[in-house]
Design an enzyme around this catalytic site. Structure first.
Site, PDB file in Angstrom:
ATOM      1  N   ASP A 165       3.170 -11.403 -15.283  1.00 41.32           N
ATOM      2  CA  ASP A 165       3.947 -11.783 -14.096  1.00 41.32           C
ATOM      3  C   ASP A 165       3.158 -11.606 -12.803  1.00 41.32           C
ATOM      4  O   ASP A 165       3.525 -12.170 -11.771  1.00 41.32           O
ATOM      5  CB  ASP A 165       5.228 -10.929 -14.000  1.00 41.32           C
ATOM      6  CG  ASP A 165       6.360 -11.476 -14.871  1.00 41.32           C
ATOM      7  OD1 ASP A 165       6.300 -12.656 -15.266  1.00 41.32           O
ATOM      8  OD2 ASP A 165       7.314 -10.719 -15.147  1.00 41.32           O
TER       9      ASP A 165
ATOM     10  N   ASP B 176     -14.135   4.778   3.531  1.00 43.01           N
ATOM     11  CA  ASP B 176     -14.281   3.541   2.775  1.00 43.01           C
ATOM     12  C   ASP B 176     -14.177   2.292   3.652  1.00 43.01           C
ATOM     13  O   ASP B 176     -14.017   1.183   3.145  1.00 43.01           O
ATOM     14  CB  ASP B 176     -13.231   3.523   1.661  1.00 43.01           C
ATOM     15  CG  ASP B 176     -13.381   4.747   0.781  1.00 43.01           C
ATOM     16  OD1 ASP B 176     -14.370   4.820   0.052  1.00 43.01           O
ATOM     17  OD2 ASP B 176     -12.524   5.641   0.869  1.00 43.01           O
TER      18      ASP B 176
ATOM     19  N   HIS C 125     -14.760   5.044 -10.739  1.00 39.31           N
ATOM     20  CA  HIS C 125     -14.200   5.307  -9.429  1.00 39.31           C
ATOM     21  C   HIS C 125     -12.667   5.124  -9.437  1.00 39.31           C
ATOM     22  O   HIS C 125     -11.946   6.046  -9.828  1.00 39.31           O
ATOM     23  CB  HIS C 125     -14.912   4.419  -8.412  1.00 39.31           C
ATOM     24  CG  HIS C 125     -14.601   4.670  -6.987  1.00 39.31           C
ATOM     25  ND1 HIS C 125     -14.202   5.884  -6.521  1.00 39.31           N
ATOM     26  CD2 HIS C 125     -14.634   3.839  -5.895  1.00 39.31           C
ATOM     27  CE1 HIS C 125     -14.006   5.814  -5.210  1.00 39.31           C
ATOM     28  NE2 HIS C 125     -14.247   4.586  -4.812  1.00 39.31           N
TER      29      HIS C 125
ATOM     30  N   TYR D 237      11.210 -18.493 -10.424  1.00 42.00           N
ATOM     31  CA  TYR D 237      11.669 -17.105 -10.376  1.00 42.00           C
ATOM     32  C   TYR D 237      12.042 -16.763  -8.938  1.00 42.00           C
ATOM     33  O   TYR D 237      11.371 -17.180  -8.004  1.00 42.00           O
ATOM     34  CB  TYR D 237      10.550 -16.177 -10.851  1.00 42.00           C
ATOM     35  CG  TYR D 237      10.926 -14.721 -10.857  1.00 42.00           C
ATOM     36  CD1 TYR D 237      11.466 -14.127 -11.992  1.00 42.00           C
ATOM     37  CD2 TYR D 237      10.778 -13.942  -9.714  1.00 42.00           C
ATOM     38  CE1 TYR D 237      11.828 -12.783 -11.997  1.00 42.00           C
ATOM     39  CE2 TYR D 237      11.133 -12.597  -9.704  1.00 42.00           C
ATOM     40  CZ  TYR D 237      11.659 -12.035 -10.859  1.00 42.00           C
ATOM     41  OH  TYR D 237      12.025 -10.705 -10.851  1.00 42.00           O
TER      42      TYR D 237
ATOM     43  N   HIS E  53      -6.152   6.439  -6.081  1.00 37.23           N
ATOM     44  CA  HIS E  53      -6.625   7.057  -7.323  1.00 37.23           C
ATOM     45  C   HIS E  53      -5.409   7.214  -8.243  1.00 37.23           C
ATOM     46  O   HIS E  53      -5.260   8.259  -8.884  1.00 37.23           O
ATOM     47  CB  HIS E  53      -7.270   8.414  -7.051  1.00 37.23           C
ATOM     48  CG  HIS E  53      -8.598   8.354  -6.386  1.00 37.23           C
ATOM     49  ND1 HIS E  53      -9.762   8.762  -6.991  1.00 37.23           N
ATOM     50  CD2 HIS E  53      -8.963   7.914  -5.165  1.00 37.23           C
ATOM     51  CE1 HIS E  53     -10.781   8.603  -6.168  1.00 37.23           C
ATOM     52  NE2 HIS E  53     -10.318   8.088  -5.041  1.00 37.23           N
TER      53      HIS E  53
ATOM     54  N   GLY F 110      -9.537  11.478   5.801  1.00 34.04           N
ATOM     55  CA  GLY F 110      -9.222  12.871   5.479  1.00 34.04           C
ATOM     56  C   GLY F 110      -8.060  13.473   6.244  1.00 34.04           C
ATOM     57  O   GLY F 110      -8.012  14.688   6.426  1.00 34.04           O
TER      58      GLY F 110
END
Lengths: 229, 229, 229, 229
Positions: free
Chosen positions: C119, C75, C168, C225, C96, C45
């Site tokens: 890819d 989390d 979520h 690549y 999010h 937070g």
């Protein structure tokens, strides 16, 4: 060698970033010089932030590196196929721009729904068929170029300067890299408008007379748009 | 001549860019002076980056250039038709702003779904019928102006300061170019909200009493929005 | 302690903001050091504007704070579950971001619709089942980690470096926090393209041969690549 | 008088612009001081660019101006109705933010589809019924406030700090203007995610146990999100 062309390619690549058409190391611009049969192209997997004009790679028509310390774009052979198939063009652009790629993923041509589209593309922007497993597994990138030429059929490449490769992404072209970037910017906006139009109502295509009027007032001997050159 | 009007037109064109309503050389703003019957308009196909106030072109009511080194906008005769049809207006704007153009491409009026819309437009923003082949092939731009006037019917142009030309793009107007740009900005947002609302649920139009309340609290002798003038 | 890792985590958190993937105090990045069994994570937070590198928190595998004045992210235990379940990874990101979260809210895997997706992800990006009431009410965050591991099944975490947690949000990972942020940026764009594609036509998934070609030309011993490392 | 409150209201109005929630002169923030029964509010129809802190208007509970040279916002009486109906609040925000307004125009509550929503709103964000013609024609703005209170029913205003006024726009509130702006930013993002989710699949609402878990881990005596205060 080809310092002017390298500058063109370098600047056009940065313009893709500036117009929000590419992210990360996606996308690419190349320039072909018909007199020498040489192509200048962005190196593979190099960040736009770190790239310098001297990182541009020169290849011949077979894709062999003639000058440059880095490997050329993975899509080198797609570009070479296009320069061979379309005599009038000198610059090709490949992006994963969001809306045009959404239409490519849907495997659908972008219908001509209005004058924004008609000002640049003389009809729907075609989507290719899917590649076969064999085409994918052998010389994939070159076959992608052939696929683009195939869907354009007999149309003049400069009257339809864009194709959507199904399950993949849009390619655009022009006489120069700057023109090809310009078309890529317009294509993305036209794709966005078509997406929104389809969400409002089943769209009806533009009338043929209006399509012709807008395309030809910008792109014909009778053109009356813009200033005299 | 008309230096103040040129400045108005020049600034209003740059405001279209600043508000994200135009890209490349799309779009246009003009200003009409009723006392002299002269119009100031952006030149055709000139980039917004390179344009200066002195590039603005002055024409008379027939579209003939009275002052200016460059050709006026291709859409000059559309503007002239509007100034003739709508006596109260002094500025007209034409854009290909994304959401309003999507509604024009769908050929659908933007329904009045809420107060954001009702604060500016006294009912749905109409979409024109399609031009006939004959209208497109003869004096196309002037006929586009007549088409806009036709769909407005008897409505006062300043109570419905926008029309969508089907298969084409939105036009907006006001007493000045600045007002017409303001309406173009609001129209794009209203079109965006209507697109989103329609994607959530089949939208129900605003009630007539609320439409009137919001429109009239801003635009009538009994108005009580904003500061006294 | 772990100053280099704190710097990695701090910078990766700011990159989430720079790429527009998080707002307010949403989202998080962590880094795990396998040799010590310690994790560095953003505090809970705290605003991205005010956060400094010294605010990063060090925890052990149980989630106990080893160093740091602030509480670690809510989390924390989700991250620890992932580091335990996926041996090859060293960085995890949780956002999010708008489009990926929309797919998570729909509880649907993102189908592989094109090469942009292929890819980076070797197939559809899976969505988890819903947690049971019991899983939510007891050790909710840790159970979220187990749920992610469950939906990945036997797949190698680095060939499918993202999962959508239903109702979520998305989680992504890589060998480092920077890699995990890179995947989070691509995931958001891939989710956006899939949303748009689905709005154009019922999308058909990419052919297996093209999926393999694109994934493997970037991520295998036969990769061609990018530049040699 | 109330200089600190004017500063709060002024800054919160500019934050609406900074977060992209308002355009032109749309939107508004107010602050109520319960001890004096006075409200500070933005003046009506003044541009955010030109507004200064001294333009803020002070009114009493009847809406009469106590201090200030300008007319207060047209919506003054809506705000006053809310401060009277909701004892715990000290700041109210009104915007026409695009996605939240789209839901208001659809006249539909925003369902709770995920934890982004559940972190801030303890259930669906309600949409009001339509006003009757009589309510619109007599004391329209005050009746809008009553309508908002009506749809919230017995719910604690700080557990559901937002309501959509059907055919109109969203209102949000909090203990301070800054909190109300914070909620307005989140509401717009939640509305955007819900719009996208609905375009992907008929969305299923979040399970009650997960809604409670997320809401309560941020907003209850047992909260464990963020730092200790």
């Amino acid at each position: 060698m080809l310092e002017k062309l390298k500058e063109d390619v370098f600047r056009a690549n940065l313009d893709l970033v500036r117009h929000g058409l590419v992210m990360m190391t996606f996308g690419n611009v190349s320039r072909f010089e018909r007199s020498s049969g040489l192509m200048v192209i962005k190196p593979s997997g190099v960040s736009y932030n770190e790239m310098t004009v001297n990182d541009m790679v020169v290849t011949d028509l077979s894709g062999s590196v003639i000058e440059g310390a880095l490997k050329p774009s993975t899509d080198t052979r797609t570009y070479l196929a296009l320069y061979q198939a379309f005599p009038g063009i000198g610059g090709v652009v490949y992006t994963h721009s969001t809306y045009a790629t959404a239409w490519a993923q849907a495997g659908m041509a972008i219908p001509c729904l209005g004058t924004t589209h008609a000002d640049y593309f003389h009809g729907p922007v075609p989507a290719t068929r899917r590649l076969t497993a064999e085409e994918t597994e052998t010389d994939y990138e070159y076959n992608t170029g052939l696929l683009i030429a195939e869907v354009l059929g007999g149309a003049a490449p400069l009257t339809m300067p864009a194709v959507l490769v199904t399950s993949h992404a849009p390619f655009t072209w022009g006489e120069t890299p700057a023109q090809a970037v310009h078309v890529a910017v317009i294509l993305e906006e036209v794709a966005r408008m078509a997406t929104l139009t389809a969400s409002i109502a089943p769209p009806g295509e533009i009338d043929k007379h209006l399509l012709d009027r807008h395309y030809l007032r910008k792109h014909s001997s009778g053109s009356y748009y813009g200033q005299k050159k």
